[in-house]
Structures are given as C-alpha cells and as structure tokens.
Design a protein around this motif. Structure first.
Motif, short mmCIF file in Angstrom:
data_model
loop_
_atom_site.label_atom_id
_atom_site.label_comp_id
_atom_site.label_asym_id
_atom_site.label_seq_id
_atom_site.Cartn_x
_atom_site.Cartn_y
_atom_site.Cartn_z
N UNK A 246 0.83 -1.20 0.00
CA UNK A 246 0.00 0.00 0.00
C UNK A 246 0.87 1.25 0.00
N UNK A 247 1.95 1.23 0.78
CA UNK A 247 2.88 2.36 0.81
C UNK A 247 3.52 2.56 -0.56
N UNK A 248 3.95 1.47 -1.19
CA UNK A 248 4.56 1.55 -2.51
C UNK A 248 3.57 2.10 -3.53
N UNK A 249 2.34 1.61 -3.48
CA UNK A 249 1.31 2.05 -4.42
C UNK A 249 1.04 3.55 -4.29
N UNK A 250 0.89 4.03 -3.06
CA UNK A 250 0.61 5.45 -2.84
C UNK A 250 1.74 6.33 -3.36
N UNK A 251 2.96 5.95 -3.07
CA UNK A 251 4.10 6.79 -3.48
C UNK A 251 4.33 6.75 -4.98
N UNK A 252 4.18 5.61 -5.61
CA UNK A 252 4.37 5.54 -7.06
C UNK A 252 3.30 6.37 -7.78
N UNK A 253 2.07 6.29 -7.32
CA UNK A 253 1.02 7.11 -7.93
C UNK A 253 1.34 8.59 -7.78
N UNK A 254 1.79 8.98 -6.59
CA UNK A 254 2.16 10.38 -6.38
C UNK A 254 3.32 10.81 -7.25
N UNK A 255 4.33 9.95 -7.39
CA UNK A 255 5.50 10.30 -8.19
C UNK A 255 5.17 10.43 -9.67
N UNK A 256 4.38 9.52 -10.19
CA UNK A 256 4.02 9.58 -11.62
C UNK A 256 3.33 10.89 -11.93
N UNK A 257 2.37 11.28 -11.09
CA UNK A 257 1.68 12.55 -11.31
C UNK A 257 2.60 13.74 -11.15
N UNK A 258 3.49 13.71 -10.16
CA UNK A 258 4.38 14.84 -9.91
C UNK A 258 5.41 15.01 -11.02
N UNK A 259 5.92 13.90 -11.57
CA UNK A 259 6.87 14.00 -12.68
C UNK A 259 6.21 14.67 -13.88
N UNK A 260 5.00 14.22 -14.19
CA UNK A 260 4.28 14.81 -15.32
C UNK A 260 3.96 16.28 -15.07
N UNK A 261 3.69 16.63 -13.83
CA UNK A 261 3.42 18.03 -13.51
C UNK A 261 4.64 18.90 -13.76
N UNK A 262 5.85 18.37 -13.50
CA UNK A 262 7.07 19.12 -13.76
C UNK A 262 7.36 19.25 -15.24
N UNK A 263 6.61 18.51 -16.05
CA UNK A 263 6.66 18.69 -17.51
C UNK A 263 5.45 19.50 -17.98
N UNK A 264 4.83 20.23 -17.04
CA UNK A 264 3.71 21.13 -17.33
C UNK A 264 2.46 20.38 -17.78
N UNK A 265 2.28 19.14 -17.30
CA UNK A 265 1.08 18.37 -17.62
C UNK A 265 0.35 18.10 -16.31
N UNK A 266 -0.35 19.13 -15.82
CA UNK A 266 -0.95 19.08 -14.49
C UNK A 266 -2.12 18.11 -14.39
N UNK A 267 -2.70 17.75 -15.52
CA UNK A 267 -3.84 16.85 -15.49
C UNK A 267 -3.47 15.50 -14.86
N UNK A 268 -2.27 15.00 -15.19
CA UNK A 268 -1.83 13.73 -14.60
C UNK A 268 -1.64 13.86 -13.10
N UNK A 269 -1.12 15.01 -12.66
CA UNK A 269 -0.94 15.22 -11.23
C UNK A 269 -2.28 15.18 -10.51
N UNK A 270 -3.29 15.81 -11.10
CA UNK A 270 -4.60 15.85 -10.45
C UNK A 270 -5.20 14.45 -10.31
N UNK A 271 -5.17 13.68 -11.39
CA UNK A 271 -5.79 12.36 -11.35
C UNK A 271 -4.97 11.36 -10.52
N UNK A 272 -3.65 11.39 -10.65
CA UNK A 272 -2.82 10.51 -9.83
C UNK A 272 -2.90 10.90 -8.36
N UNK A 273 -3.02 12.20 -8.12
CA UNK A 273 -3.17 12.67 -6.75
C UNK A 273 -4.45 12.17 -6.11
N UNK A 274 -5.52 12.12 -6.89
CA UNK A 274 -6.78 11.60 -6.34
C UNK A 274 -6.66 10.11 -6.02
#
Length: 520
Positions: A246-274
C-alpha cells in the motif's frame, strides 16, 4: 557462496554474533583488498558506518544476494579510504569523519558534509571537542571550460519540500556540472539509536523518512528480531507485506503525477493525486493511520485487518482508472518530448553505485530486495520485477507504472491468502531465554551478552538497510540505517549533465531522492 565471499571469510580475524548474515573483523590489508574488489565489481557496497573505535562496511554479493559486514578497528583513528577507489563511498566517509572524527586515509574529498559548522563541536559521536564557528563558506568544486555561469538554487525552495542546495555550472542553458550540498535536515539518528529502548529506537527509525515509514519499520523489526531470536506470527508477516505494498502504491502514484506536472502536464498530477489520496484513506480505514506509522514493531504488528472490503474496493477502482492515465501519458506527444531521452543514467553508473528501486531498475540493474536477498512472504507471492534499460525520465516513469500494476496484484494475493492467527508474539519470553545463567551465577542475573541483527527491505525508493546491536534485555546499544537515496543523490548529478537547466525539476522528481533519509 561466491569465491569473493569465501575468501573474506577465510581472511577473517573473528566472526561476530550477527544474524542472519555474518559480521567479520578484518585487518587493514583485507579491508583494502575488499575495497578493490568492490571497485572491480565483485560485490556491491551496501552500507558504510562507524563507531568511535571501528568502521563497518556492508557488502552485497551480487551472485546470490547475500550480505556480509566487514569491521576494521581504528585504534589510531584512521582507516583506509573506501572512496579512494570506489566513489559511492565518499559521502558516507565524509559523514563518518563529521560524526566520529575518524579519518579515511587517502580520501579524495575531505570537505565536511553533515557538519555545517553550526554544532559548536566537532565529531559529536566521537571526541565531541568544542570548536568556535569559523563561518567559512562551503568550497564548491570548480567547472572549467567555455564561459560559464553559476545558478544557485536552495536550500529553501518554493514548494513544501525539505531543504537542499543545488549549484549549477551552465553554458547558456546547458548544465555542465551540478553539485549538491545536503545535510540541512541532519537529525542525529545514530546518536538517538545509542543506548536506548527497543520501543524508542523503533519509533526513531520509523521517522527517518516519513514516506517510507512502513519499509523502515519493517527493516528495523526484522533486524531486531534477528538479533533477539524473536519469531513472528504468519498473519503479521502477511499484514506487513500488505502495508508495504500500500505504501509503494501510494508513493508511485504520487511520483508519476508529480513528474508529469514538472513537464507542465498538471492533469496527470490531479488524477494521480486523487488515486493516491484514495490509497491513503484506505490505509487509514484499514490500519488506523494514513501512513501506517508505528504499525509494525518487533514481534509482529500493532493492529489487525478486520475488514478487507475497503482494500478490495480500492484495487478495483485503481484498476479501472489508472490504465486510462497510462494511455494518456503514452499518447501525449508534448509530454513524451519532455521525458524521453532526458536525464539519462547509464547502466554502468547504476551498477557501480548500487542504485536501487526505480532508479536502478530503469537503467537495467535487476535488483529488488524482495527477490534477493528476499524475505517472507514474498517468496510465496507471484510478482515480476519491473525493469527498463533506457535510463531516462521516461524509463523511470514506466518502471513505476509497471510496479503499480504489480503492487495491485500483490495486494490482491495477500488479501485473498491472509492467514488467521495472532498478529504479534510477546518479546519478554524470548528475552528471558537469552538471560541464561553464568557459571556460578544466578538464573536472573544479567550477563554481558550482545547480539546483532542486519536487515534489508525494499522500499518504494529501493533497498533500506538497518543494523542493530542489542543486549540481553533487548536494549539497543547501537544502530545504523542506510536509505537508498544515499547512492542515488550522486547519480542525479551525473544524469543532469548535458541537459538544459529547465529539465532539472523533471529529472529531480523522476529520482525523488529523500533529503531526510539521506541526511540522517
């Protein structure tokens, strides 16, 4: 057993009481031979720490995944430098010098690392000699060549993140050199683990890096259980793995969204964050804490899973929604343009530095502590090791994507096969058994008997190492921990070279190294 490991055992002066892998004391010549063998790729450096009169070096045997600790006495306060021939050891050696005052002979870099000249003493775990603050600036390394300019970033950042300083030398927009200055969140972990209770030590280790609290607690518990000879109920073993995934799942989802956000694709951050938020809420509902902190302790776990329905509902929701996000990432050309071929880390560097987790596996290093050295119940679970070879930001994203699906599989297997029974065994009986009577002594009379335990556990960043020495009562006499970030932070410096300055946030987030876990 590999030839290298056999040769070290044959050269040992003594073999100490450490479980489940041996710790051997060696002389200076054997220590030097071991460091040369590491540099040649015959083993991987897994850790380097000290005591006031000794240094310890943990080695990982790449052939069978076993571990071994070498100890060298430092009667004159000096020891042969490991970093002289093996650069991944250099920051660890600088930390040893800062904390204990021990000097690695021939060390290539003798600048202070953890000591920012604010403690008022030198070597607080060694001599503790008081010194005045000299206020001398940190001497960053120079970059030579065409006209260059420097960009200083941090240690205070714009976001809610921990402090760290980054010094860029750039030619226009191209990064020629990046040098990190860390240590701002040094907490004195090794000092806090000296002569303390098992319970207090467990809480300290659980807070080394909060986003990896389950992995750290599991590594501490396994090290303590090995040292004390404590058994763990089967249900607790499986519940621990459930929390870890569960810890691994939560962090990987957060990282995937955050990486995409740093490429100016905030939509992935929003959905992965949820999705990440749903994992954390499920952890709260199932185990009483969003991060599951202090839920794993030596002997078992502190809370049982009474209703698996929320976890089953979670995996169903993630399986429904996450594949569409993966498709969105894969089919967004502007996003791929930022991630593919950006921040490349070579397979050779990943291997030399023993890079774990998605960083190493994205650069072809097929290492996962759940597989080797391995620990239960993962030997009874079916999962694949996610691995890519390109070593760029894109590869690090795809390793995380693959691991999300593997963690979902593992969570479902664990929930379906969770055995009944108790969730913890009391430590008191095991500790009483260790208090055997001395010749001519009373049965309840304590005696001078210490044992040591070593554990390696896979966190979402990579392998976490914990070493403990305990006495008869279970009191922790000394301890050391090593975060995967220790060997990953230097690789970020290599991966950013030749990239543009604007891609640093993207590369940095794709590594997502821990400041707190590194600074200890």
């Amino acid at each position: 057993m590999s030839t290298f490991r056999t040769a070290l055992l044959n050269a040992a002066l003594t073999v100490e009481e450490q479980k489940p892998w041996p710790r051997i004391t060696v002389d200076g010549d054997t220590w030097r031979q071991a460091t040369l063998a590491i540099a040649a790729g015959n083993a991987t450096l897994a850790g380097l720490w000290a005591e006031p009169d000794a240094v310890h070096m943990a080695l990982l045997d790449d052939q069978d995944g076993s571990l071994m600790v070498l100890t060298l006495a430092t009667t004159d306060g000096r020891f042969p430098s490991v970093g002289l021939t093996h650069p991944p050891a250099q920051r660890l050696e600088r930390s040893i010098t800062d904390l204990y005052g021990l000097v690695p002979e021939g060390m290539p870099d003798d600048r202070r690392w953890l000591d920012h000249d604010r403690w008022g003493v030198r070597a607080p775990l060694g001599s503790g000699a008081p010194v005045p603050t000299d206020g001398a600036p940190y001497a960053f390394l120079k970059a030579e060549g065409p006209p260059l300019h420097q960009i200083a970033v941090g240690p205070v950042h714009a976001g809610i993140i921990e402090p760290g300083h980054f010094r860029f030398s750039a030619n226009g927009e191209i990064v020629v050199r990046l040098e990190e200055r860390l240590g701002y969140v040094h907490k004195g972990i090794e000092g806090l683990l000296t002569n303390t209770t098992l319970e207090a030590a467990a809480k300290v280790v659980a807070r080394v890096s909060g986003d990896s609290t389950v992995a750290y607690s599991l590594a501490f518990a396994r090290a303590a259980e090995a040292a004390l000879g404590v058994g763990v109920p089967q249900r607790a073993i499986w519940l621990r793995a459930l929390m870890a995934e569960l810890e691994r799942l939560a962090n990987h989802l957060g990282d995937i969204g955050a990486i995409c956000n740093d490429a100016a694709f905030a939509l992935m951050l929003a959905h992965c964050g949820m999705l990440r938020e749903e994992v954390l809420r499920t952890a709260k509902a199932s185990f009483g804490h969003r991060l599951m902190m202090d839920r794993i302790m030596p002997g078992g776990v502190t809370v049982d899973l009474h209703d698996a329905a929320p976890i089953k509902a979670l995996t169903t929701r993630v399986r429904q929604r996450f594949p569409r996000l993966v498709e969105l990432y894969d089919n967004t050309t502007s996003l791929q343009n930022r991630t593919v071929a950006t921040g490349c880390l070579s397979a050779d560097l990943a291997r030399r530095f023993g890079a774990g987790g998605p960083i190493g596996r994205a650069s072809g290093r097929a290492f996962d502590a759940r597989k080797a050295p391995g620990y239960p119940p993962y030997g009874d679970l079916d999962f694949k090791m996610a691995k890519r070879d390109n070593g760029d930001v894109d590869a690090r994203i795809w390793v995380r994507i693959d691991e999300v699906f593997e963690s979902l599989e593992l969570i479902e297997q664990i929930v379906d096969r969770l055995p009944p029974g108790p969730i913890a065994y009391p430590l008191a009986p095991a500790l009483r058994e260790r208090r055997v009577p001395q010749a001519g002594g009373l049965a309840n009379e304590p005696h001078d008997n210490t044992t040591e335990g070593l554990a390696m556990v896979e966190s979402f960043r990579g392998d976490v190492l914990v070493w403990l020495r305990t006495d008869d009562s279970g009191r922790v006499l000394r301890g050391a921990v090593r975060d995967p970030s220790v060997f990953q932070w230097p690789l970020l410096e290599a991966a950013i070279e030749g990239n543009i300055v604007a891609d640093f946030p993207l590369c940095n987030k794709s590594f997502n190294c821990s400041y707190s876990g590194h600074d200890l």
